[in-house]
Design an enzyme around this catalytic site. Structure first.
Site, mmCIF file in Angstrom:
data_model
loop_
_atom_site.group_PDB
_atom_site.id
_atom_site.type_symbol
_atom_site.label_atom_id
_atom_site.label_comp_id
_atom_site.label_asym_id
_atom_site.label_seq_id
_atom_site.Cartn_x
_atom_site.Cartn_y
_atom_site.Cartn_z
ATOM 1 C CB SER A 16 -8.943 -14.036 7.524
ATOM 2 O OG SER A 16 -8.458 -12.748 7.824
ATOM 3 C CE LYS A 65 -10.655 -4.179 11.853
ATOM 4 N NZ LYS A 65 -9.312 -3.737 11.472
ATOM 5 C CG ASP A 102 -4.931 -4.374 12.559
ATOM 6 O OD1 ASP A 102 -4.791 -5.487 12.017
ATOM 7 O OD2 ASP A 102 -5.936 -3.654 12.378
ATOM 8 N N GLY A 128 -1.206 9.762 8.155
ATOM 9 C CA GLY A 128 -2.572 9.268 8.283
ATOM 10 C C GLY A 128 -3.045 9.242 9.719
ATOM 11 C CG LEU A 155 -3.886 19.840 12.182
ATOM 12 C CD1 LEU A 155 -2.591 19.038 12.178
ATOM 13 C CD2 LEU A 155 -3.574 21.344 12.176
HETATM 14 P P1 NAP Z 1 -9.371 4.971 7.071
HETATM 15 O O1 NAP Z 1 -9.754 4.818 8.502
HETATM 16 O O2 NAP Z 1 -10.434 5.193 6.058
HETATM 17 O O3 NAP Z 1 -8.285 6.173 6.980
HETATM 18 C C1 NAP Z 1 -7.842 6.641 5.730
HETATM 19 C C2 NAP Z 1 -6.678 7.606 5.912
HETATM 20 O O4 NAP Z 1 -6.199 7.968 4.613
HETATM 21 C C3 NAP Z 1 -7.024 8.909 6.628
HETATM 22 O O5 NAP Z 1 -5.919 9.377 7.328
HETATM 23 C C4 NAP Z 1 -7.367 9.830 5.439
HETATM 24 O O6 NAP Z 1 -7.212 11.213 5.719
HETATM 25 C C5 NAP Z 1 -6.307 9.393 4.444
HETATM 26 N N1 NAP Z 1 -6.702 9.705 3.073
HETATM 27 C C6 NAP Z 1 -7.634 9.063 2.319
HETATM 28 N N2 NAP Z 1 -7.734 9.641 1.112
HETATM 29 C C7 NAP Z 1 -6.863 10.677 1.095
HETATM 30 C C8 NAP Z 1 -6.514 11.675 0.119
HETATM 31 N N3 NAP Z 1 -7.092 11.692 -1.093
HETATM 32 N N4 NAP Z 1 -5.553 12.570 0.450
HETATM 33 C C9 NAP Z 1 -4.969 12.560 1.670
HETATM 34 N N5 NAP Z 1 -5.272 11.659 2.633
HETATM 35 C C10 NAP Z 1 -6.208 10.730 2.352
HETATM 36 O O7 NAP Z 1 -8.587 3.673 6.556
HETATM 37 P P2 NAP Z 1 -7.707 2.639 7.429
HETATM 38 O O8 NAP Z 1 -8.590 1.551 7.919
HETATM 39 O O9 NAP Z 1 -6.910 3.412 8.417
HETATM 40 O O10 NAP Z 1 -6.772 1.986 6.299
HETATM 41 C C11 NAP Z 1 -5.793 2.758 5.620
HETATM 42 C C12 NAP Z 1 -5.003 1.867 4.660
HETATM 43 O O11 NAP Z 1 -4.279 0.891 5.389
HETATM 44 C C13 NAP Z 1 -5.864 1.082 3.659
HETATM 45 O O12 NAP Z 1 -5.218 1.132 2.404
HETATM 46 C C14 NAP Z 1 -5.856 -0.325 4.195
HETATM 47 O O13 NAP Z 1 -5.979 -1.295 3.176
HETATM 48 C C15 NAP Z 1 -4.479 -0.399 4.827
HETATM 49 N N6 NAP Z 1 -4.391 -1.395 5.907
HETATM 50 C C16 NAP Z 1 -3.454 -2.380 5.804
HETATM 51 C C17 NAP Z 1 -3.346 -3.320 6.816
HETATM 52 C C18 NAP Z 1 -2.332 -4.418 6.708
HETATM 53 O O14 NAP Z 1 -2.497 -5.451 7.351
HETATM 54 N N7 NAP Z 1 -1.253 -4.218 5.954
HETATM 55 C C19 NAP Z 1 -4.188 -3.256 7.943
HETATM 56 C C20 NAP Z 1 -5.119 -2.211 8.022
HETATM 57 C C21 NAP Z 1 -5.227 -1.292 6.989
HETATM 58 P P3 NAP Z 1 -8.447 12.080 6.316
HETATM 59 O O15 NAP Z 1 -8.502 11.771 7.781
HETATM 60 O O16 NAP Z 1 -8.088 13.478 6.037
HETATM 61 O O17 NAP Z 1 -9.688 11.605 5.596
#
Ligand code: NAP
Length: 277
Positions: A16, A65, A102, A128, A155
């Protein structure tokens, strides 16, 4: 001089300051934007006293957050639905406002990279059910998607989101993904699968229509396996870096009074800094 910051713990990795620093310079604004480490234990008292810390507002990242959500005196619709705040600002009356940008960042990226991406139909599949997926679901519903299918390894988490977001969202088993992809006009990965250091996201795209739009919010690597596979079979794809850049726009406008643009130059600069070029 107006000062803003990105806050979280740890905070050293945040991109940022580069983004906002670029815009401050581009617009010749005498302001500052720094990275400020704010441990979760002190987060609520910090956000409730932003002016005393010399700030007109701030971004909020992991793990604060939800603390920012609680600290804000006024929340917009996105923050309420997403249940987390990533942008705070003091308004003219000194009231602490909170938003979650976001979802707007996600939409801004798609609008810029693939205009009319949302004129393609009204069925979306979201992979996800973590923190980021809430913003994506909010964003898709705001653009009129009427069937948003949420597939997640766990799920129950997908079901909880579907219960919260209402009848246009439907939780589905990960194993039934192939079948649902056959109906989808839009597919987005919001899991951390495919991110550097994480396992690949391996799904079968065979049933997906060639006219469906495919995007990934993982941006490191920029071209994830999902995006490569989708592009190879002819689907339009959009990478996730623009979401990171566009989510910063509303905060900058609130703090510094100018609506900044996400330019190719900014994108190139961030790619270079991240070692992705
Ligand atoms: P989070 O809250 O930790 O959620 C992770 C998600 O991934 C959950 O749905 C989890 O499933 C799933 N997951 C993790 N490991 C897995 C595996 N081995 N097999 C199957 N599913 C798996 O993370 P988040 O904050 O939502 O972020 C997710 C991603 O988005 C990250 O890579 C982050 O860098 C990216 N992101 C990008 C932006 C952007 O500006 N482009 C913004 C925000 C986030 P379960 O519920 O079953 O654990």
């Amino acid at each position: 001089m107006r000062n803003a910051a990105v806050t979280g713990h740890p905070i050293g990795h945040s991109k940022s300051p580069l983004i906002h620093g670029y815009w401050l310079k581009q617009h010749g604004i005498e302001g500052s934007y720094i990275a400020q480490d704010v441990p979760p234990e002190t987060a609520e008292s910090f956000y409730s006293a932003l002016a005393e810390h010399g700030l007109v507002g701030c971004n909020v990242t992991i793990p604060n957050k939800e603390h920012a959500y609680k600290s804000a005196e006024k929340l917009d619709d996105a923050a309420k639905m997403i249940g987390a705040v990533n942008t705070l600002w003091l308004d003219d009356e000194g009231v602490l406002n909170g938003s979650n940008t976001d979802g707007l960042g996600f939409l801004g990226n798609l609008d810029q990279m693939l205009p009319n991406w949302d004129n393609n139909g009204n069925k979306a599949v979201v992979l996800g059910a973590g923190g980021a997926s809430r913003a994506i679901i909010w964003a898709l519903l705001s653009r009129g998607y009427t069937e948003v299918y949420i597939a997640n390894r766990t799920l129950e988490k997908a079901q909880k989101l579907a219960d919260q977001f209402g009848p246009n969202t439907i939780a589905i088993e990960w194993d039934s993904l192939g079948e649902k992809l056959g109906e989808a006009d839009f597919l987005v990965n919001t899991t951390s699968l495919g991110m550097s250091g994480q396992p690949e996201l391996n799904i079968d795209l065979d049933n997906l229509s060639k006219s469906a739009v495919v995007t990934d919010i993982v941006y490191s690597p920029l071209q994830t396996k999902l995006l490569r596979d989708a592009a190879q079979r002819g689907n339009s794809t959009v990478d996730g870096l623009g979401m990171l850049l566009h989510q910063a726009v509303p905060g900058f406008e609130k703090w510094f009074g100018v609506r900044p643009e996400v330019t190719d130059e900014l994108r190139e600069m961030i790619l270079r800094e991240m070692g992705l070029t």
